[in-house]
Design an enzyme around this catalytic site. Structure first.
Site, mmCIF file in Angstrom:
data_model
loop_
_atom_site.group_PDB
_atom_site.id
_atom_site.type_symbol
_atom_site.label_atom_id
_atom_site.label_comp_id
_atom_site.label_asym_id
_atom_site.label_seq_id
_atom_site.Cartn_x
_atom_site.Cartn_y
_atom_site.Cartn_z
ATOM 1 N N LYS A 168 -7.162 0.785 12.724
ATOM 2 C CA LYS A 168 -5.704 0.917 12.698
ATOM 3 C C LYS A 168 -5.155 1.255 14.093
ATOM 4 C CE LYS A 168 -4.937 -0.138 8.410
ATOM 5 N NZ LYS A 168 -4.138 -1.338 8.052
ATOM 6 N N ASP A 207 -2.514 -14.134 -0.070
ATOM 7 C CA ASP A 207 -3.516 -13.121 -0.424
ATOM 8 C C ASP A 207 -4.858 -13.831 -0.618
ATOM 9 O OD1 ASP A 207 -3.073 -10.002 -1.633
ATOM 10 O OD2 ASP A 207 -5.000 -10.948 -2.057
ATOM 11 N N TYR A 220 -12.010 2.665 9.542
ATOM 12 C CA TYR A 220 -10.593 2.542 9.183
ATOM 13 C C TYR A 220 -9.662 3.026 10.297
ATOM 14 C CZ TYR A 220 -6.404 2.473 6.262
ATOM 15 O OH TYR A 220 -5.153 2.210 5.748
ATOM 16 N N THR A 260 -0.868 3.203 -4.209
ATOM 17 C CA THR A 260 -1.042 1.761 -4.453
ATOM 18 C C THR A 260 -2.415 1.564 -5.098
ATOM 19 O OG1 THR A 260 -2.265 1.246 -2.431
ATOM 20 C CG2 THR A 260 0.145 1.280 -2.230
HETATM 21 N N1 LIG Z 1 -1.850 2.932 0.357
HETATM 22 C C1 LIG Z 1 -1.848 3.770 1.382
HETATM 23 O O1 LIG Z 1 -1.846 5.015 1.224
HETATM 24 C C2 LIG Z 1 -1.861 3.232 2.788
HETATM 25 C C3 LIG Z 1 -1.717 4.159 3.833
HETATM 26 C C4 LIG Z 1 -1.726 3.695 5.145
HETATM 27 C C5 LIG Z 1 -1.860 2.338 5.398
HETATM 28 N N2 LIG Z 1 -1.992 1.456 4.362
HETATM 29 C C6 LIG Z 1 -2.137 0.032 4.718
HETATM 30 O O2 LIG Z 1 -1.191 -0.731 4.012
HETATM 31 C C7 LIG Z 1 -1.677 -2.057 3.821
HETATM 32 C C8 LIG Z 1 -1.554 -2.434 2.362
HETATM 33 O O3 LIG Z 1 -2.321 -1.519 1.615
HETATM 34 P P1 LIG Z 1 -2.147 -1.287 0.035
HETATM 35 O O4 LIG Z 1 -2.272 0.165 -0.170
HETATM 36 O O5 LIG Z 1 -0.955 -2.016 -0.468
HETATM 37 O O6 LIG Z 1 -3.508 -1.970 -0.467
HETATM 38 P P2 LIG Z 1 -3.849 -2.922 -1.712
HETATM 39 O O7 LIG Z 1 -5.339 -2.888 -1.823
HETATM 40 O O8 LIG Z 1 -3.027 -2.545 -2.904
HETATM 41 O O9 LIG Z 1 -3.376 -4.358 -1.217
HETATM 42 C C9 LIG Z 1 -4.023 -5.022 -0.169
HETATM 43 C C10 LIG Z 1 -3.974 -6.518 -0.437
HETATM 44 O O10 LIG Z 1 -4.620 -7.171 0.668
HETATM 45 C C11 LIG Z 1 -5.406 -8.219 0.137
HETATM 46 N N3 LIG Z 1 -6.492 -8.529 1.073
HETATM 47 C C12 LIG Z 1 -7.562 -7.755 1.390
HETATM 48 N N4 LIG Z 1 -8.374 -8.401 2.226
HETATM 49 C C13 LIG Z 1 -7.810 -9.604 2.469
HETATM 50 C C14 LIG Z 1 -8.181 -10.722 3.259
HETATM 51 N N5 LIG Z 1 -9.330 -10.740 3.953
HETATM 52 N N6 LIG Z 1 -7.359 -11.795 3.297
HETATM 53 C C15 LIG Z 1 -6.205 -11.797 2.589
HETATM 54 N N7 LIG Z 1 -5.815 -10.782 1.788
HETATM 55 C C16 LIG Z 1 -6.612 -9.696 1.742
HETATM 56 C C17 LIG Z 1 -5.939 -7.673 -1.171
HETATM 57 O O11 LIG Z 1 -6.377 -8.728 -2.038
HETATM 58 C C18 LIG Z 1 -4.720 -6.922 -1.702
HETATM 59 O O12 LIG Z 1 -3.911 -7.769 -2.513
HETATM 60 C C19 LIG Z 1 -3.114 -2.051 4.346
HETATM 61 O O13 LIG Z 1 -3.146 -2.575 5.658
HETATM 62 C C20 LIG Z 1 -3.472 -0.569 4.350
HETATM 63 O O14 LIG Z 1 -4.471 -0.260 5.286
HETATM 64 C C21 LIG Z 1 -1.992 1.871 3.066
#
Ligand SMILES: NC(=O)c1ccc[n+]([C@@H]2O[C@H](COP(=O)([O-])OP(=O)(O)OC[C@H]3O[C@@H](n4cnc5c(N)ncnc54)[C@H](O)[C@@H]3O)[C@@H](O)[C@H]2O)c1
Length: 285
Positions: free
Chosen positions: A177, A55, A173, A208
């Site tokens: 994706k 991370d 976004y 999240t």
């Molecule tokens: N939560 C949702 O509803 C949802 C829906 C669709 C897709 N997603 C996707 O799921 C994935 C995880 O999302 P989440 O909801 O757990 O988000 P989150 O923000 O809780 O976690 C994301 C993590 O990625 C890390 N991160 C961000 N930029 C970074 C970088 N440049 N290098 C290394 N680490 C980095 C952050 O520090 C964080 O710990 C993402 O790709 C997001 O787009 C989430």
């Protein structure tokens, strides 16, 4: 004619959770310090896989690595920004020095920035593509090199239902994706002959830290739950469960695919269409 059994996982019913064949595999999870990535890292450990938690926030990576180690596997917490090729390559080197191999990569670290396309700040547009697309490519190359050299590996990319359904007012976004989806499919074709599979998991609405601000608004959880056939918002564990299957040999003939983990939400389009005589009867309380 004989039908060759190519599944290499342990088929002994007494194997319990190792039905997936993940024990002693080495799994790298990006964005492992939070949300979906943290749940996936913990589930790998629960399945007996060794975990590299990466991370940009090193404290989060180390915290999850320490928790995963509590489940009896070897773990490594690494701080790296996935947009920085040197940092990603150094992380891959560190992982290989520690474990000697990499079996699975979960490309999960992602960001979302608001914006209308008519006026979006180009720096924001670029930043989202840097993390959500270029970062995934850099990690696939760095962590996938060992898989290709050994002729075996699985990459799971976390995209979004926004890859195939435009998410307005969210800047780059959705386009980013959609690019993840095609990146994964292209990797599946280019690296399949080298024994590396590449698939996508597309989360739907998942609670999240990324989305927490939505759910703290009154009524949002209930209104969101009401439009999902399964009747609830998704959890990080829902994604972790699906990721385990794609990561392991049970999905050994599955590559270039995208599984929407959304409780059926993407299949509700026709519910928006007035259809007199064909509407669902109201349910009795
Ligand atoms: N939560 C949702 O509803 C949802 C829906 C669709 C897709 N997603 C996707 O799921 C994935 C995880 O999302 P989440 O909801 O757990 O988000 P989150 O923000 O809780 O976690 C994301 C993590 O990625 C890390 N991160 C961000 N930029 C970074 C970088 N440049 N290098 C290394 N680490 C980095 C952050 O520090 C964080 O710990 C993402 O790709 C997001 O787009 C989430």
């Amino acid at each position: 004619m004989t039908i060759e059994q190519t599944v290499t996982v342990d088929t002994d019913p007494r194997a319990g959770r190792d039905w997936l064949g993940l024990r002693d595999r080495v799994a790298v999870v990006t964005g492992a310090g939070s949300g979906i990535g943290a749940a996936i890292a913990m589930e790998f450990a629960a399945c007996g896989a060794h975990v590299v938690a990466l991370d940009v926030h090193v404290a989060g990576a180390v915290e999850v690595a320490d928790r995963a180690a509590g489940l009896g596997v070897e773990t490594l917490g690494v701080g790296a920004d996935i947009t920085d090729p040197d940092a990603v390559n150094a992380a891959a080197q560190q992982a290989l020095e520690r474990f000697g191999r990499i079996d699975v990569l979960v490309n999960n670290a992602g960001i979302m920035l608001p914006g209308e396309l008519a006026a979006i700040d180009l720096a924001d547009w670029q930043r989202v593509f840097d993390v959500n697309v270029t970062g995934y490519l850099l990690c696939a190359r760095a962590f996938g090199a060992d898989m290709r050299a050994r002729g075996s590996g699985s990459i799971v990319h976390i995209a979004s239902i926004s890859a195939s359904n435009p998410q307005s007012s969210s800047g780059a976004y959705s386009p980013s994706k959609a690019a993840v989806s095609m990146l994964s499919q292209t990797l599946a074709v280019e690296w399949g002959p080298a024994g590396v599979r590449s698939n996508v998991l597309s989360p739907g609405m998942t609670r999240t830290p990324l989305t927490e601000s939505f759910y703290t608004q009154p009524g949002v959880t209930e209104r969101r739950s009401a439009v999902v056939p399964i009747g609830r918002v998704g959890t990080p564990q829902d994604l972790a469960n699906a990721a385990m299957w794609l990561a392991g040999d049970r999905a050994g003939y599955v590559t270039g695919q995208d599984i929407q983990v959304d409780g059926g939400f993407c299949r509700t389009l026709m519910n928006h269409v007035p259809r007199p005589g064909y509407e669902a009867a109201p349910t009795a309380d």
